[in-house]
Structure formats: structure tokens, C-alpha cells
Design a protein around this motif. Structure first.
Motif, PDB file in Angstrom:
ATOM      1  N   LEU A   7     -44.173 -20.219  44.704  1.00 40.80           N
ATOM      2  CA  LEU A   7     -43.700 -18.998  44.073  1.00 40.80           C
ATOM      3  C   LEU A   7     -43.066 -19.359  42.736  1.00 40.80           C
ATOM      4  N   ALA A   8     -43.095 -18.412  41.829  1.00 41.36           N
ATOM      5  CA  ALA A   8     -42.335 -18.602  40.601  1.00 41.36           C
ATOM      6  C   ALA A   8     -40.868 -18.802  40.960  1.00 41.36           C
ATOM      7  N   ALA A   9     -40.184 -19.589  40.177  1.00 46.86           N
ATOM      8  CA  ALA A   9     -38.791 -19.926  40.492  1.00 46.86           C
ATOM      9  C   ALA A   9     -37.934 -18.669  40.624  1.00 46.86           C
ATOM     10  N   LEU A  10     -38.164 -17.699  39.758  1.00 47.10           N
ATOM     11  CA  LEU A  10     -37.383 -16.476  39.829  1.00 47.10           C
ATOM     12  C   LEU A  10     -37.642 -15.739  41.138  1.00 47.10           C
ATOM     13  N   ALA A  11     -38.928 -15.592  41.506  1.00 50.24           N
ATOM     14  CA  ALA A  11     -39.255 -14.907  42.752  1.00 50.24           C
ATOM     15  C   ALA A  11     -38.680 -15.638  43.954  1.00 50.24           C
ATOM     16  N   ALA A  12     -38.745 -16.964  43.928  1.00 54.83           N
ATOM     17  CA  ALA A  12     -38.226 -17.746  45.044  1.00 54.83           C
ATOM     18  C   ALA A  12     -36.715 -17.596  45.191  1.00 54.83           C
TER      19      ALA A  12
ATOM     20  N   ARG B 232     -33.376  -7.181  38.820  1.00 54.54           N
ATOM     21  CA  ARG B 232     -33.290  -8.517  39.425  1.00 54.54           C
ATOM     22  C   ARG B 232     -34.659  -9.194  39.452  1.00 54.54           C
ATOM     23  N   GLY B 233     -35.699  -8.403  39.674  1.00 54.72           N
ATOM     24  CA  GLY B 233     -37.036  -8.960  39.759  1.00 54.72           C
ATOM     25  C   GLY B 233     -37.535  -9.570  38.459  1.00 54.72           C
ATOM     26  N   PHE B 234     -36.962  -9.159  37.339  1.00 58.23           N
ATOM     27  CA  PHE B 234     -37.334  -9.735  36.046  1.00 58.23           C
ATOM     28  C   PHE B 234     -36.239 -10.622  35.474  1.00 58.23           C
ATOM     29  N   GLY B 235     -35.268 -10.976  36.305  1.00 56.72           N
ATOM     30  CA  GLY B 235     -34.260 -11.946  35.901  1.00 56.72           C
ATOM     31  C   GLY B 235     -33.110 -11.381  35.114  1.00 56.72           C
ATOM     32  N   GLY B 236     -32.982 -10.065  35.033  1.00 54.94           N
ATOM     33  CA  GLY B 236     -31.881  -9.469  34.293  1.00 54.94           C
ATOM     34  C   GLY B 236     -30.547  -9.685  34.989  1.00 54.94           C
ATOM     35  N   VAL B 237     -29.478  -9.568  34.205  1.00 55.39           N
ATOM     36  CA  VAL B 237     -28.122  -9.708  34.727  1.00 55.39           C
ATOM     37  C   VAL B 237     -27.541  -8.317  34.905  1.00 55.39           C
ATOM     38  N   LEU B 238     -27.287  -7.927  36.141  1.00 60.42           N
ATOM     39  CA  LEU B 238     -26.767  -6.587  36.446  1.00 60.42           C
ATOM     40  C   LEU B 238     -25.260  -6.538  36.264  1.00 60.42           C
TER      41      LEU B 238
ATOM     42  N   GLU C  66     -35.624  -9.626  30.340  1.00 58.24           N
ATOM     43  CA  GLU C  66     -36.073 -10.990  30.650  1.00 58.24           C
ATOM     44  C   GLU C  66     -34.859 -11.756  31.163  1.00 58.24           C
ATOM     45  N   PRO C  67     -35.052 -12.964  31.694  1.00 58.00           N
ATOM     46  CA  PRO C  67     -33.919 -13.694  32.266  1.00 58.00           C
ATOM     47  C   PRO C  67     -32.740 -13.801  31.293  1.00 58.00           C
ATOM     48  N   GLY C  68     -31.570 -13.425  31.818  1.00 56.09           N
ATOM     49  CA  GLY C  68     -30.348 -13.508  31.040  1.00 56.09           C
ATOM     50  C   GLY C  68     -29.958 -12.233  30.327  1.00 56.09           C
ATOM     51  N   VAL C  69     -30.854 -11.259  30.232  1.00 52.58           N
ATOM     52  CA  VAL C  69     -30.558 -10.002  29.544  1.00 52.58           C
ATOM     53  C   VAL C  69     -29.669  -9.125  30.439  1.00 52.58           C
TER      54      VAL C  69
END
Length: 380
Positions: A17-22, A135-141, A115-118
Motif C-alpha cells: 500500500l502507499a505509505a499514506l494509505a497504510a 485524511r485520505g490525502f494527507g491533510g492536517v485537520l 496534499e500531505p501537510g496542508v
């Protein structure tokens, strides 16, 4: 003689799996009533938790579905529907995109902008599918609390400014509380958006809202307004909604969206429903009547119905989340499906969708015993 086969190892254990998905939890935003029915081994008698319209779609929509030619793919541009929607809202066709309900449109917008970190700002306890996509696209909630059972525009703006948020999510009217802000408050929020920030304005319940709750359409502002045919139009099962916004942003949806995601029956039904204003008006009247009856029922049982501009009513159970959960479980045990908010202090409530008279009769009959059971559980 055949030899017994050795059990194979779980092939999924080695699936890359992609690291983010995992890194994501194995969860989904909602457990559907169908899954609950399979677990219980029987069907619910009253389905009052999903905010669908039990009053059904326009007969014209059903006729359109039957005659649309389901063997063909839908128009990937949804041209006729988009043109009709643009005319309805005083916009250009380039300002409108159609998608697989608001959930699908939220996913596409987040894919375009996060994207991750946004950082992205929403309210703690607000509609969970938006957070799921972020979360699925790596965003920071980043979350802010509700204030007085309403989302808090001031807190959302302040947080967005502090963290440099790309998106702010606001539902007006709100799910899960049914509350709303007037148009002036939303328009004032739009004027104060931080530079580089887009307001995601979820208007799923606009059809049932007071006229003063729906702000003007200003296509020059960084706002994406999302509407659906799943609520008052009664077309939840075919998944269709739309977004309105600046043409440059709406046009960018074409870069990543599923171009054949909206079926021909969905497009035909939505267009026919849009043209049947009489049916929509009658449904909104029936929803208002159901809200009144829900309030009467729950107040007779000692609970409090919160004011609602939606097709559901948030019911304050007068205690905490554990007690409200016990009430919900007691209703489910008696065949009545409802839902509840997930975050304190909102979770002191259960959420009851507008139903027909038979549904609400079942709610009335089940609520008293469910409250007795919940009280016994609290004492234990």
C-alpha cells in the motif's frame, strides 16, 4: 487419492500500500443501516437515521429514469443538467460541476487542493465524510468546537488564519445539529476569508432552510457551494449532487474527476426533479410537518427537540453521550433506526430523520421503553 490443500497465507498481508494509505485507520465514516440489520438478523421497522426522503422523488423523475436508455453511459459533461442548474442559480455553465453526491464532490475538491501537510479547518463533530477525505490525502485537520449547537464562523476563520488553511468547511444548515446561520452571517464570513483559503459551503439542506439562511451567489469569491438531490428531492439512491463556484476552480475538477461517475438515470432524474417545483414544495411542507410531530413526540417523553432547518431533528436527551447512546440502542432494539453525533457535547443528542406517519408512530411507541432501559443502564 487427492491430498488436502494447505491453507494459503493471507495474500493481503504482503500487498503493498502507499505509505499514506497504510498509515490510515481501517475505518469508514458511517456504519450503514444495512450493516446493522445484518448484524441484528432482521430489518428496521422505521428508517429514521439516514436523512433520506421517505416521501419519495418526483413522479417525473421516475418516468425519466424509466425512459432514459440505461444501456448508455451518461453524458460525461452532464451538459443539460448543468445548463439547467446554471440558469436556476444565475450562473454560467462553467460555474457548475455535477458529481456523485456531495460526498463525491468533496473527495474531488480535496484531491484538487490538499496534499500531505496542508491544513484544513472544520468543526469538531461536523459531517465526517469531509474529514475522511482530508485524511485520505494527507491533510492536517484542525478543528474548532461548536458554539451553542451551531458551527462557529468566527472560530473557523481565526483558526484558518493561524494555520494558513487551504480549506474551511461549513455546513449551513448544519448536520448533525440542524442549526443554521442567516445569510448575512455567512456572507460576512466569506468577506473575511484568509488569502488563499477556500470556503467549502455544504448546502445539502438548503431546500428545507428558511429563505434568509441562503446567501447570495457571488462567483468572484473563493467559495464552492455544494448541493444535492439526495434530501428533499428524494434521489439519495442514485447519488447525484452539484457544486457551484468560480469557473477556474470548477473547471479544475475536470482534471481529476470520474468523468463517467454520474449515470444517465441520475442525470435524467435530477433534471426532471429540478423542473418539478410543485413536488419539491409539497415535500418540504411534509418535512416541516414531520419535524413538528417529532418535536411533539419527544417532548411528551421529557426530551427537547432543537430547532431545525433540515429534514431531521436533533433531540437533546438531557444527559451525556453514554445516555444518548443507550437511548439509540434501545430504539434500534425496537426496530427504529436513528443516529447520533459523535463528539461531546453534541453527543448528548440523537438525530431523528423526518418520517411518514407510520414511521413516527413507531418512534413514539419505542421511545418510552428505550428511555426506561437507558435509565436502568445508567443506574447500573
Amino acid at each position: 487419492m487427492a491430498r488436502p490443500m494447505r491453507p494459503k497465507a493471507d495474500a493481503g498481508a504482503d500487498t503493498p500500500l502507499a505509505a499514506l494509505a497504510a498509515s490510515l485507520p481501517a475505518t469508514v465514516p458511517f456504519v450503514g443501516p444495512e450493516a446493522q440489520e445484518r448484524s441484528m438478523g432482521r430489518r428496521f421497522d422505521a428508517r429514521l437515521g439516514a436523512n433520506e426522503s421517505v416521501f419519495g422523488p418526483s413522479p417525473r423523475a421516475l418516468e425519466a429514469i424509466a425512459g432514459c436508455g440505461v444501456w448508455m453511459y451518461g453524458d460525461p459533461e452532464a451538459h443539460d443538467l448543468r445548463r439547467a442548474l446554471a440558469e436556476r442559480h444565475g450562473a454560467g455553465i462553467g460555474n457548475v460541476v455535477v458529481g456523485e453526491g456531495i460526498d463525491g464532490l468533496l473527495g474531488t475538491l480535496v484531491r484538487l487542493t490538499v496534499e500531505p501537510g496542508v491544513s484544513v479547518v472544520t468543526s469538531a463533530g461536523a459531517y465526517p465524510t469531509f474529514s475522511y477525505h482530508v485524511r485520505g490525502f494527507g491533510g492536517v485537520l484542525r478543528t474548532v468546537p461548536y458554539r451553542g449547537d451551531r458551527e462557529d464562523p468566527e472560530a473557523l476563520l481565526a483558526c484558518a488564519g493561524e494555520v494558513g488553511a487551504r480549506l474551511i468547511y461549513l455546513a449551513n444548515p448544519d448536520n448533525p445539529m440542524g442549526s443554521w446561520h442567516d445569510a448575512a452571517a455567512v456572507e460576512a464570513m466569506i468577506e473575511r476569508l484568509p488569502r488563499g483559503c477556500i470556503l467549502v459551503l455544504d448546502e445539502a439542506y438548503a431546500d428545507t432552510a428558511p429563505p434568509g439562511a441562503v446567501p447570495r451567489v457571488d462567483l468572484a469569491k473563493p467559495v464552492v457551494r455544494m448541493r444535492t438531490f439526495s434530501k428533499a428531492h428524494g434521489l439519495a439512491g442514485i447519488r447525484i449532487g452539484y457544486a457551484i463556484g468560480p469557473e477556474t476552480l470548477i473547471g479544475a475538477f475536470d482534471r481529476v474527476r470520474n468523468h463517467f461517475g454520474v449515470s444517465r438515470p441520475a442525470q435524467a432524474a435530477a433534471l426532471a426533479s429540478l423542473r418539478d417545483g410543485a413536488h419539491l414544495a409539497a415535500t418540504v411542507t411534509r418535512i416541516a410537518g414531520a419535524r413538528e410531530r417529532i418535536a411533539t413526540i419527544v417532548e411528551r417523553h421529557g426530551l427537547r427537540a432543537l430547532p431545525s432547518a433540515t429534514n431531521f431533528v436533533a433531540v437533546d436527551c438531557g444527559s451525556d453521550g453514554a445516555f444518548a447512546r443507550a437511548v439509540l440502542d434501545g430504539l434500534a432494539a425496537r426496530g427504529v433506526f436513528v443516529r447520533m453525533p459523535a463528539v461531546p457535547p453534541l453527543d448528548r443528542c440523537i438525530r431523528v430523520s423526518a418520517g411518514n406517519s407510520q414511521d413516527l408512530d413507531r418512534l413514539d411507541a419505542a421511545l418510552g421503553p428505550a428511555l426506561v432501559d437507558a435509565g436502568s443502564r445508567r443506574v447500573d
